[in-house]
Design an enzyme around this catalytic site. Structure first.
Site, mmCIF file in Angstrom:
data_model
loop_
_atom_site.group_PDB
_atom_site.id
_atom_site.type_symbol
_atom_site.label_atom_id
_atom_site.label_comp_id
_atom_site.label_asym_id
_atom_site.label_seq_id
_atom_site.Cartn_x
_atom_site.Cartn_y
_atom_site.Cartn_z
ATOM 1 N N ASP A 10 0.813 -1.212 0.000
ATOM 2 C CA ASP A 10 0.000 0.000 0.000
ATOM 3 C C ASP A 10 0.849 1.267 0.000
ATOM 4 O O ASP A 10 0.310 2.376 -0.125
ATOM 5 C CB ASP A 10 -0.943 0.008 1.201
ATOM 6 C CG ASP A 10 -0.198 0.007 2.535
ATOM 7 O OD1 ASP A 10 0.704 -0.834 2.689
ATOM 8 O OD2 ASP A 10 -0.517 0.823 3.404
ATOM 9 N N ASP A 329 17.044 -36.372 -35.665
ATOM 10 C CA ASP A 329 16.926 -37.615 -36.420
ATOM 11 C C ASP A 329 18.249 -38.358 -36.323
ATOM 12 O O ASP A 329 19.316 -37.780 -36.606
ATOM 13 C CB ASP A 329 16.590 -37.307 -37.886
ATOM 14 C CG ASP A 329 16.379 -38.580 -38.698
ATOM 15 O OD1 ASP A 329 15.276 -39.120 -38.673
ATOM 16 O OD2 ASP A 329 17.359 -39.019 -39.357
ATOM 17 N N GLU A 372 12.999 -42.985 -36.185
ATOM 18 C CA GLU A 372 14.162 -42.601 -35.388
ATOM 19 C C GLU A 372 14.208 -41.096 -35.128
ATOM 20 O O GLU A 372 15.260 -40.537 -34.831
ATOM 21 C CB GLU A 372 15.459 -43.047 -36.079
ATOM 22 C CG GLU A 372 15.695 -42.448 -37.449
ATOM 23 C CD GLU A 372 15.101 -43.290 -38.574
ATOM 24 O OE1 GLU A 372 15.602 -43.161 -39.700
ATOM 25 O OE2 GLU A 372 14.160 -44.082 -38.329
#
Length: 475
Positions: A10, A329, A372
């Protein structure tokens, strides 16, 4: 990791000081000036952490925290109470209202930043599990559990001074918990791997010549204890080391001499969080294992990957945090199947999934894309960070041979990968995967065993040649 912090006070100068400090550390800061405003902003802006002043007119910080915890929409936001109150009873009152921690005024900057980052990591992990749960259609588990679920917790008390440890154990025993005293760090490491697994470890920073912080770091590095709540015990002279402990991943701390009620309150908070995590993880595992995981590798499957990726991209509209992916991959994988059989190929795929799954963050996600190919989703990750992670994983796979059936010397396996980052919530998962796939194709064409960053959606040319490592020959 960036985060959105809600500062509630506040007194305007107090708000401005905290806002300046946190903004300088690259946090996104939002503000409120009373309890009602805090509740509104918590709902509308989904902060990652709330710094809540205690002494406010009208609704004070204790009541505000209690209301935050009662609402399922804000229940999981970590709350740190910022206060000039130093009495232990006030800390206990705040913990019972649901606060995660207290920071005393004037605030120590190192403690502030370390605590905020620690709680941001905790919330990110919980949010990720909840998001996966929603993706899997398992329903939302919002109940944190009642007092009856907290009894009988298995707690390790690690302290080189047996009498001091026994006092802690006695107080926890009176609360209905099962305690085990360990006097050495090595014993704690072994016990953490054993069954039944503990629910909490209370570690004294002084282990008689051994470093309690080092033990905490080792517990965090081991798979079996990576999510184990850690409660660090230290005295006032050790406070400068607390920030380091929070960076290492401790969950909470206690200052000696330990107050019995504060000990019980902090233990109760950690056990409740642990039990909630276990319930959430168990529900998710049961649901996902049936429909959303790859039966061979245990990674998520393509169906779940696409649903989860779309969800993470939609969340960007609110969080404004980038989402990165890596599409990898395995190189020349057909040769493995042709030369050594499909059992060998399956063993390689399983080991690739295991290594990567154990080497990414708890809120990253690994999925088998097909054959894969694998994908890692990395929320809140900038392009440079994602590229560094991909390169680290590339080395992790390439530099240690894979054991396969009927081949004593093992195989060398490498992969090529494309990394792409989404910063625009309008980009779809398919578009992001396409950009990563183009980068993967270029990495293959450039000689394999390397990582390439994808071009941004608005770039006309390709990203620069950000390659890593050389071609490793397959044995």
């Amino acid at each position: 990791m960036s985060a959105r912090i809600l500062v509630v006070d506040d007194i305007l100068p107090n708000v401005k000081v905290l806002e300046a400090k946190l903004s300088a550390e690259y946090f996104d800061v939002i503000t409120a000036f009373d309890g009602a405003g805090a509740l509104e902003r918590a709902l509308s802006d989904s902060p990652d952490v709330i710094l809540l002043d205690v002494m406010m007119p009208g609704m004070d910080g204790f009541e505000t925290c209690r209301r935050l915890r009662e609402d399922p929409r804000t229940r999981h936001i970590p709350v740190v109470m910022v206060t000039a109150l130093t009495d232990v009873s006030d800390r206990v009152r705040g913990l019972e209202a649901g606060a995660d921690d207290f920071l005393s005024k004037p605030i120590n900057d190192l403690a502030l930043f370390a605590r905020v980052r620690s709680l941001v990591r905790l919330k990110a992990l919980t949010d990720e599990l909840r998001a996966r749960q929603a993706t899997a259609g398992a329903g939302m588990l919002d109940d944190l559990g009642g007092e009856e679920e907290l009894a009988g917790a298995r707690i390790l008390v690690v302290d080189s001074q047996e009498r001091r440890a026994q006092r802690v154990a006695d107080q926890l025993g009176q609360a209905g918990h099962v305690t085990e005293i360990l006097l050495e760090a090595g014993e704690a490491l072994k016990r953490g791997q054993a069954e039944p697994s503990p629910d909490l470890a209370i570690v004294n920073i002084d282990l008689g010549g051994q470093d309690g912080l080092r033990l905490c770091a080792q517990l965090r590095s081991q798979e079996a204890t990576r999510q184990l709540p850690l409660l660090l015990v230290l005295d006032e002279t050790d406070l400068p080391r607390l920030a380091k402990g929070l960076e290492l991943g401790i969950s909470d701390y206690l200052i000696e001499p330990i107050d019995r009620n504060e000990l019980r309150a902090r233990v109760r908070t950690q056990i409740r969080r642990r039990r909630y995590y276990d319930r959430l993880r168990g529900l998710l595992d049961r649901t996902v294992s049936m429909a959303y995981t790859d039966s061979l590798t245990g990674a998520y499957n393509r169906r779940y990957l696409k649903a989860h990726l779309e969800r993470k991209l939609m969340e960007m509209a609110d969080s404004e945090k980038p989402v990165s992916i890596m599409l990898l991959d395995l190189d020349c994988f057909k040769e493995v199947n042709d030369a050594f059989g499909h059992d060998a190929g399956d063993a390689v795929l399983q080991e690739v999934a295991r290594r990567i799954g154990n080497s990414v963050r708890g809120f990253d996600m690994l999925a088998r894309y097909g054959g894969e190919e694998f994908v890692v989703i990395m929320p809140d990750t900038e392009p440079e960070q994602a590229f560094a992670v991909a390169e680290r994983l590339r080395r992790l796979i390439a530099e240690k041979r894979f054991s396969v059936p009927d081949r004593e010397e093992g195989l060398t396996v490498t992969f090529s990968a494309g990394v792409a980052t989404a910063t625009d919530p309008m980009e779809t998962g398919e578009e992001l995967l396409k950009r990563a796939d183009v980068a993967l194709y270029e990495a293959k064409e450039a000689g394999r065993d390397r990582v390439l960053a994808a071009a941004s959606p608005d770039e006309t040319g390709r990203a620069g040649p950000r390659y890593a490592g050389g071609r490793l020959g397959r044995s």
